[in-house]
Design a protein around this motif. Structure first.
Motif, PDB file in Angstrom:
ATOM      1  N   ASP A  19       0.834  -1.198   0.000  1.00  0.00           N
ATOM      2  CA  ASP A  19       0.000   0.000   0.000  1.00  0.00           C
ATOM      3  C   ASP A  19       0.876   1.259   0.000  1.00  0.00           C
ATOM      4  O   ASP A  19       0.619   2.216  -0.738  1.00  0.00           O
ATOM      5  CB  ASP A  19      -0.921  -0.019   1.221  1.00  0.00           C
ATOM      6  N   ARG A  55       2.340   1.703  -3.419  1.00  0.00           N
ATOM      7  CA  ARG A  55       1.340   2.234  -4.364  1.00  0.00           C
ATOM      8  C   ARG A  55       1.207   3.747  -4.184  1.00  0.00           C
ATOM      9  O   ARG A  55       1.100   4.492  -5.157  1.00  0.00           O
ATOM     10  CB  ARG A  55      -0.019   1.567  -4.144  1.00  0.00           C
ATOM     11  N   LYS A  56       1.226   4.191  -2.943  1.00  0.00           N
ATOM     12  CA  LYS A  56       1.124   5.626  -2.681  1.00  0.00           C
ATOM     13  C   LYS A  56       2.361   6.364  -3.194  1.00  0.00           C
ATOM     14  O   LYS A  56       2.253   7.464  -3.732  1.00  0.00           O
ATOM     15  CB  LYS A  56       0.916   5.875  -1.190  1.00  0.00           C
ATOM     16  N   ARG A 116       1.960   6.766  -6.863  1.00  0.00           N
ATOM     17  CA  ARG A 116       1.050   7.874  -7.154  1.00  0.00           C
ATOM     18  C   ARG A 116       1.762   9.214  -6.972  1.00  0.00           C
ATOM     19  O   ARG A 116       1.609  10.133  -7.778  1.00  0.00           O
ATOM     20  CB  ARG A 116      -0.181   7.823  -6.249  1.00  0.00           C
ATOM     21  N   LEU A 117       2.536   9.324  -5.904  1.00  0.00           N
ATOM     22  CA  LEU A 117       3.287  10.547  -5.638  1.00  0.00           C
ATOM     23  C   LEU A 117       4.221  10.857  -6.804  1.00  0.00           C
ATOM     24  O   LEU A 117       4.265  11.986  -7.303  1.00  0.00           O
ATOM     25  CB  LEU A 117       4.077  10.381  -4.333  1.00  0.00           C
ATOM     26  N   ASN A 146      -5.770  15.294   5.889  1.00  0.00           N
ATOM     27  CA  ASN A 146      -5.764  15.000   4.454  1.00  0.00           C
ATOM     28  C   ASN A 146      -7.021  15.526   3.768  1.00  0.00           C
ATOM     29  O   ASN A 146      -6.959  15.962   2.615  1.00  0.00           O
ATOM     30  CB  ASN A 146      -5.592  13.507   4.205  1.00  0.00           C
ATOM     31  N   ASN A 180       3.000   4.765   6.905  1.00  0.00           N
ATOM     32  CA  ASN A 180       1.883   4.905   5.971  1.00  0.00           C
ATOM     33  C   ASN A 180       1.297   6.313   6.049  1.00  0.00           C
ATOM     34  O   ASN A 180       1.006   6.941   5.025  1.00  0.00           O
ATOM     35  CB  ASN A 180       0.817   3.846   6.272  1.00  0.00           C
ATOM     36  N   ASP A 234       1.139   9.093   3.114  1.00  0.00           N
ATOM     37  CA  ASP A 234      -0.159   9.732   2.865  1.00  0.00           C
ATOM     38  C   ASP A 234      -0.016  11.250   2.892  1.00  0.00           C
ATOM     39  O   ASP A 234      -0.557  11.947   2.033  1.00  0.00           O
ATOM     40  CB  ASP A 234      -1.156   9.337   3.955  1.00  0.00           C
ATOM     41  N   VAL A 274       1.506  12.595  -0.255  1.00  0.00           N
ATOM     42  CA  VAL A 274       0.562  12.566  -1.376  1.00  0.00           C
ATOM     43  C   VAL A 274      -0.417  13.740  -1.274  1.00  0.00           C
ATOM     44  O   VAL A 274      -0.603  14.499  -2.231  1.00  0.00           O
ATOM     45  CB  VAL A 274      -0.207  11.225  -1.422  1.00  0.00           C
ATOM     46  N   TYR A 275      -1.033  13.910  -0.097  1.00  0.00           N
ATOM     47  CA  TYR A 275      -2.044  14.947   0.050  1.00  0.00           C
ATOM     48  C   TYR A 275      -1.442  16.344   0.096  1.00  0.00           C
ATOM     49  O   TYR A 275      -2.069  17.312  -0.354  1.00  0.00           O
ATOM     50  CB  TYR A 275      -2.942  14.665   1.259  1.00  0.00           C
TER      51      TYR A 275
END
Length: 174
Positions: A4, A7-8, A11-12, A83, A148, A152, A155-156
Motif C-alpha cells: 500500500d 502504491r502511494k 502515485r506521488l 488529508n 503509511n 499519505d 501525497v495529500y
C-alpha cells in the motif's frame, strides 16, 4: 502494508511527473514569476524541502527502534482529517521552517526532487515491517504518524499544492 505504501509512492511520483508536464511550456521567467505569491518553482521547491525535512526526521527517529511509540486510532483520525483539508482547495500558511522556499532553476529542482524521492524509496524499502505501526513521522498539523501516514501526508500535501499550481497557471493565462 508496504504494498500500500509503495502504491502511494507510485502515485506521488506520477503526480510529480504530471506537475512537470503541466509547466513544460513555460519559460524560466514565467516559472520564477512571483506576481501571484510563490512562484511555480518555489512551490516545487517547497514540496521537495518538506519531503526532505520529513525524511531527515524519520531517519533520526528510527534510531529509537523498538522504543518508538505505536500508532493508535487517534493518530489515524487526525491524519485523515488533515488529508481532507489538504485535498480541498483551501489555503493556509506553511510552517515557518519551510515557508520561504529557495528558488532554483527548473533543472535544479527536478534533480534535487529526484534525489529526495530516491532516498524516500530507499528508506521505505529498508524500513522493517515490524515497525510499520510505529510513530516515525511528525506532521505539523496531524501530529505523530506511522510510515503509511507519512507517505499519505506527502501525497495529500502535493495534491494541495497542485491546486496552487493550477491557480497560478490560471492567473498567468488571464
Amino acid at each position: 502494508m508496504k504494498e500500500d505504501i509503495n502504491r502511494k509512492l507510485k502515485r506521488l511520483d506520477d503526480d510529480t511527473e504530471k506537475i512537470f508536464e503541466s509547466i513544460e511550456d513555460l519559460s524560466e521567467d514565467q516559472l520564477k514569476n512571483q506576481t501571484y505569491g510563490w512562484s511555480l518553482v518555489q512551490v516545487m521547491s517547497h514540496l521537495n524541502e518538506a519531503e526532505k525535512a520529513s525524511l531527515k526526521y524519520m531517519q533520526k527517529k528510527v534510531q529509537a527502534g523498538d522504543k518508538m511509540q505505536n500508532s493508535r486510532m487517534g493518530n489515524k483520525v487526525r491524519m485523515w482529517l488533515t488529508n481532507l483539508g489538504l485535498k480541498s482547495s483551501l489555503k493556509w500558511g506553511a510552517p515557518s521552517y519551510i515557508s520561504n522556499p529557495p528558488e532554483y532553476d527548473l533543472n535544479e529542482i527536478k534533480e534535487q526532487w529526484a534525489d529526495t524521492r530516491k532516498a524516500i524509496h530507499s528508506f521505505v524499502e529498508e524500513y522493517p515491517d515490524k515497525w510499520l505501526e510505529k510513530l516515525v513521522y511528525k506532521h505539523p498539523m496531524a501530529g505523530r504518524q506511522n510510515l503509511n501516514g507519512a507517505v499519505d501526508s506527502f501525497v495529500y500535501h502535493q495534491i494541495h499544492h497542485i491546486h496552487q499550481i493550477k491557480r497560478i497557471r490560471k492567473k498567468m493565462n488571464s
